[in-house]
Design a protein around this motif. Structure first.
Motif, mmCIF file in Angstrom:
data_model
loop_
_atom_site.group_PDB
_atom_site.id
_atom_site.type_symbol
_atom_site.label_atom_id
_atom_site.label_comp_id
_atom_site.label_asym_id
_atom_site.label_seq_id
_atom_site.Cartn_x
_atom_site.Cartn_y
_atom_site.Cartn_z
ATOM 1 N N LEU A 76 0.827 -1.213 0.000
ATOM 2 C CA LEU A 76 0.000 0.000 0.000
ATOM 3 C C LEU A 76 0.855 1.254 0.000
ATOM 4 C CD1 LEU A 76 -2.983 -0.818 2.397
ATOM 5 C CD2 LEU A 76 -3.158 -0.009 0.046
ATOM 6 N N ALA A 126 0.849 4.095 -2.925
ATOM 7 C CA ALA A 126 0.602 5.507 -2.614
ATOM 8 C C ALA A 126 1.748 6.393 -3.104
ATOM 9 C CB ALA A 126 0.411 5.678 -1.110
ATOM 10 N N LEU A 171 0.052 8.520 -6.283
ATOM 11 C CA LEU A 171 -0.494 9.803 -5.807
ATOM 12 C C LEU A 171 0.281 11.018 -6.331
ATOM 13 C CD1 LEU A 171 -1.599 8.959 -2.148
ATOM 14 C CD2 LEU A 171 -2.985 9.038 -4.231
#
Length: 319
Positions: free
Chosen positions: A250, A254, A258
């Protein structure tokens, strides 16, 4: 020297070189490029360490770590395609790059960016099977399966990026050859063309959809499935153990998606000074490959244990 190729109704102009603008009218830029060199050095050491650990530790010779190995390889080669060439170019203030070198550089930079994105998707597949179908995990996620997935990722990535670069080769550059970016970027180059660049425009959006949006959407769906599976686990301790196996992945997702999405959205919705856009973009591409091996080393118990075993083995041999 500019190459001029006469066609039936037009003249096709292929420049000898492009000029990469980099940061414009900004003080102390050399310190910034030196900082990028430091990032590159850490990236090389970290990813080489992960690659070496996976290669030497037999306990990591599993399907999941085939994907992790490929991610480290993509991070290493991606940074090598981007940072050394352009840091050297700007530090020595020789910002001209030949036409062929420019297209070659574009191919490898975008190839390994695509590889990073799809490898994160392959790791999401590993996690969703491990948590949603734990009893069938070893039957579904085998070394053969993961090798085929990674092989497919390489083929798809090469095809997508090759088409993107090949479409640049059909463009004629009859006026400016100044690329307003920090590398031979696809968008800033095709916008310089004098002839029809609509196929390049369409391909740019297809690549964003296929390289970024599709993998991110599939990763999001996989974590919805994981979330549903976790809610079905009655014991809190077991649920936390399962969640911990997803933490490192994760974080990687990210860090990769992002910043890139943030840069794209900001560019589409508001004006950004070119220098700000360049700094944001280059850090978006340079920082995740540096941090990925650190996260996998510190956040993954299997890797930590393998490092300890290898360290003890080497101490025994040395003794």
């Amino acid at each position: 020297m500019t190459t001029v190729v006469p066609l039936e109704n037009a003249t096709f102009i292929r420049p000898a070189t492009f000029y990469i603008s980099g940061l414009y009218n900004m003080q102390h830029t050399k310190y910034y490029y030196m900082f990028l060199c430091f990032i590159y050095a850490v990236t090389v050491l970290g990813n080489s360490f992960i690659i070496g650990t996976i290669y030497l530790a037999r306990t990591l010779h599993t399907a999941k770590y085939i994907a992790v190995f490929n991610l480290a390889l993509s991070d290493l080669f991606g940074s090598s395609a981007l940072i050394p060439k352009y840091a050297d170019m700007f530090l020595l203030e020789d910002q001209y790059i030949s036409y062929k070198d420019c297209l070659t550089s574009m191919f490898f930079i975008f190839l390994f960016m695509t590889m990073q994105s799809y490898t994160l998707l392959a790791l999401a597949f590993d996690r969703v099977i491990a948590i949603c179908f734990p009893l069938r995990y070893h039957a579904i996620v085998t070394k053969t399966t993961m090798t085929l997935i990674i092989g497919g990722i390489w083929l798809v990535s090469i095809f997508l990026v090759a088409v993107r670069v090949a479409l640049i080769a059909r463009l004629s550059f009859c006026s400016s050859t100044t690329v307003y970016s920090y590398f031979c970027d696809h968008g800033p180059i095709y916008r310089l063309a004098c002839n029809d660049n609509s196929p390049n425009f369409m391909m740019a959006y297809v690549n964003i959809a296929v390289m970024l949006c599709l993998p991110l959407m599939l990763i999001a769906i996989s974590y919805v499935c994981i979330g549903v599976a976790l809610l079905k686990i009655s014991h809190g301790v077991d649920r936390m153990k399962a969640m911990k196996t997803c933490t490192s992945h994760l974080m990687l997702v990210a860090m990769f998606y992002l910043p890139i999405i943030g840069v794209y959205i900001t560019a589409l919705t508001t004006y950004i000074h070119p220098n700000t856009r360049i700094i944001n973009s280059v850090l978006t591409q340079a920082i995740p490959p540096m941090l990925n091996p650190i996260i996998y080393t510190l956040k993954t118990e299997e890797v930590l244990q393998s490092i300890k075993v290898l360290y003890k083995r080497n101490r025994v041999k040395a003794g």
